[in-house]
Write an enzyme that holds these catalytic residues in place. Structure first.
Site, PDB file in Angstrom:
ATOM      1  N   LYS A 284      47.372  42.479  30.207  1.00 46.71           N
ATOM      2  CA  LYS A 284      46.392  41.406  30.301  1.00 46.71           C
ATOM      3  C   LYS A 284      45.856  41.097  28.908  1.00 46.71           C
ATOM      4  CE  LYS A 284      42.659  39.960  33.387  1.00 46.71           C
ATOM      5  NZ  LYS A 284      41.778  40.352  34.505  1.00 46.71           N
ATOM      6  N   GLU A 371      36.032  41.957  50.273  1.00 46.10           N
ATOM      7  CA  GLU A 371      34.686  41.562  50.673  1.00 46.10           C
ATOM      8  C   GLU A 371      34.355  41.951  52.107  1.00 46.10           C
ATOM      9  OE1 GLU A 371      36.185  38.801  47.461  1.00 46.10           O
ATOM     10  OE2 GLU A 371      36.984  39.517  49.389  1.00 46.10           O
ATOM     11  N   ARG A 399      34.378  34.901  52.935  1.00 45.37           N
ATOM     12  CA  ARG A 399      35.476  35.728  53.432  1.00 45.37           C
ATOM     13  C   ARG A 399      34.983  36.845  54.344  1.00 45.37           C
ATOM     14  NH1 ARG A 399      39.891  36.429  48.680  1.00 45.37           N
ATOM     15  NH2 ARG A 399      41.223  36.099  50.465  1.00 45.37           N
TER      16      ARG A 399
END
Length: 626
Positions: A284, A371, A399
């Site tokens: 990354k 979540e 969600r």
């Protein structure tokens, strides 16, 4: 061989990749990274994740043709190179700007984007749907899902993986493993991937696959060549590979920055006729030293030109964001009360919870992109006697609607949910606006919904919610927090459940909450300049339950009442106040100012507010239109 250095300006679109050799492709990667970095540092956006996926996307576009093959990005944080190579190079400078291209894949922007990628972990399900549709319609193309390791732990992704075997459709999954989601990935599945990526037997598989590719006669079924190798090695593998157990062939890990290696494997994958997961390891922030060193910090970059802070005599601004104000407040309370614990779903950076984690590592829980689990986990913590505080963005709370309803509200468990990024969020656009929580949460019995107007009230409301021991949402927007709005000091009997009249006018009133109060005070000052009557300003504060007595008083004592909210008209407080007015004799004339039935596009928040008519000028015009 092309001896001249190749840059992005030499490339019209992805079809030109076929003529480039390895040296030219590496030069192009560097040029793409330069362009992404330049634009993101001006416009804001997702930097480190897109930098890490450049070689991956070039290799995909050399092997697959998005005009017929379906390439579906999970979230889309990593898709900037894809945009540059699919006919949006000339518009890339408009990234995330009002009227420009989106920061996420979007089919309405390009026919080469096959699915909106705004929230994590949906790519496998969508790709599986595409694949089954292809099979039933007797079409012939490839379906590829590109997702990150952090997205794979989400329940939606797991459900999709579990469905692949029964669906019996050929699908290619590219797992871009950079050992992070936004922050470092967490949990047992992260350990599983880590062990796969370093296992000595698997590290030999890629050489074996490439060797088989070299000697594979055209048209021969690859499975026959590889099956013997795969099953002869399988009993050596510890731990067991969960993908293989789910009926998904696993190839990898491969170097996600090795163009030749990925092109070879992707070509081989096009001739494989079973569900396949290709495990790619990337870095990354690749190619930009500061992003490599701090990939989490440079996951999301703010635009150079931020929305200007509204200058209003009745608003005193702080130097803190709402997220910082929340995190500092909950840290202070946790130092006083050992029962307070804090939870987040892979948003430690955005929610500014580093100091809480450092101070109370055993009372801080980052569950990753999960979540639904987080809210049920919080409910269990509460039932067990603790005081859980959940920090979650409004868009991600969607969600976990079921868990909020059944696990928390129905059981009346005192979980405090700090709803960050409530309202319009600017450049991230329609997939990330926090515009739905009021509309649907208002219907949940026994749930308090509170909108503090400034830092002073945020602290009061957080403390009260913790003491009150009821399910509560405390919502606040993105951006700099006001230190104080208005000049009203709360009395003790007004702390909980009461709206507050901040300004007293005569003929008209504005009923609002949260960010709407800034617009209301702008309208108040505009009315003063224009020499027209100034409005009363009612701070609703408690969106649920509404303070009916104060609202009835406003409706009965004014000729016109304008309800103002940075949220949808359908299901908002305007509708609720209309219902209250319907039970009164001769109530004020009501005018509702809120967001109409539309998805608000990306751009600066100032542009979004103007585009939705949420301005002081519109408020005053509504009053004058009587």
């Amino acid at each position: 061989m092309n001896t001249r250095m190749v840059t992005l300006s030499d490339i019209k679109n992805y079809k030109d990749l076929q003529s480039l050799d390895d040296k030219n492709l590496k030069e192009l990667c560097a040029s793409i990274r330069e362009e992404i970095t330049k634009v993101v540092n001006i416009n804001g956006g997702h930097l480190s994740s897109s930098l890490g996926a450049v070689e991956l996307i070039i290799s995909l576009l050399k092997v697959f043709d998005p005009q017929k093959d379906k390439i579906i990005f999970d979230v889309g944080h990593q898709s900037y190179a894809y945009k540059l190579l699919t006919d949006r190079k000339d518009r890339f400078g408009t990234l995330r700007k009002w009227g420009g291209i989106s920061g996420f894949p979007n089919p309405s922007e390009s026919k080469l984007d096959h699915y909106i990628g705004g929230h994590s972990s949906i790519s496998i399900s969508a790709a599986l749907g595409y694949a089954k549709a292809r099979d039933l319609l007797k079409q012939d193309h490839h379906v590829v899902a590109v997702l990150g390791d952090g997205a794979l732990i989400n329940g939606v992704a797991m459900e999709a993986l579990n469905s692949i075997k029964e669906t019996k459709s050929r699908i290619i999954l590219i797992l871009n493993d950079n050992k992070m989601s936004i922050n470092e990935r967490v949990g047992g599945f992260a350990d599983h991937l880590a062990k796969l990526s370093v296992h000595p037997v698997y590290t030999k598989i890629k050489e074996t696959i490439k060797d088989q590719c070299k000697h594979l006669p055209k048209g021969e079924i690859i499975e026959k060549k590889l099956s013997g190798i795969k099953y002869s090695l399988k009993h050596f593998l510890q731990p067991a590979n969960m993908f293989e157990e789910l009926g998904i062939s696993y190839w990898g890990p491969f170097d996600g920055h090795n163009l030749q290696e990925m092109e070879t494997i992707f070509n081989l994958a096009t001739r494989y006729h079973k569900p396949l997961l290709i495990h790619i390891v990337t870095q990354k922030g690749k190619g930009v030293p500061y992003a490599e060193e701090k990939p989490a910090i440079y996951h999301g970059v703010s635009p150079t030109q931020k929305s200007k802070i509204v200058k209003c005599n009745s608003v005193e601004w702080s130097s803190k964001s709402w997220s910082e104000a929340f995190s500092e407040t909950i840290l202070k309370f946790a130092q006083e009360d050992s029962k307070i614990v804090c939870l987040t779903a892979a948003m430690k950076e955005g929610s500014k919870l580093h100091k809480f984690q450092e101070s109370f590592p055993d009372r801080f829980f980052d569950v990753g992109i999960a979540e639904e689990h987080m809210l049920s986990f919080a409910a269990g913590l509460s039932a067990g006697g603790l005081k859980p505080v959940v920090s979650i963005y409004s868009t991600f709370l969607q969600r976990a609607m079921d868990q909020l309803v059944i696990d928390i509200a129905m059981q009346q468990l005192p979980v405090v949910i700090a709803v960050d990024r409530a309202g319009l969020v600017g450049e991230d656009g329609p997939t990330h606006h926090g515009l739905f929580d009021v509309c649907w949460a208002r219907s949940i019995p026994g749930l308090n919904i509170i909108a503090p107007r400034d830092i002073e009230e945020l602290e009061i409301m957080l403390r009260c919610a913790l003491d009150k021991r009821e399910p509560s949402l405390i919502r606040f927007p993105k951006g700099i927090a006001p230190l104080r709005i208005g000049h009203y000091t709360l009395r003790n009997d007004e702390i909980w459940g009461k709206s507050v009249l901040l300004e007293k006018g005569t003929t008209w009133a504005i009923a609002t909450y949260g960010t709407g109060l800034i617009i209301a005070y702008e309208a108040y000052e505009l009315a003063t300049k224009m020499g027209i009557p100034t409005p009363s300003i009612l701070d609703i504060r408690f969106i649920k339950p509404l303070d009916r007595r104060h609202i009835e008083e406003i409706l009965s004592s004014h000729k016109t009442v304008i309800t103002l909210e940075e949220g949808y008209k359908a299901g908002g407080i305007g509708e609720a106040i209309c219902e209250i007015a319907s039970n009164l004799q001769n109530p004020a004339k009501l005018k509702l100012l809120a967001i109409e039935d539309r998805f608000v596009p990306h751009g600066s928040k100032t542009e979004q507010l103007k585009g939705c008519n949420l301005t002081a000028e519109e408020v005053v015009n509504l009053y004058l239109a009587n």
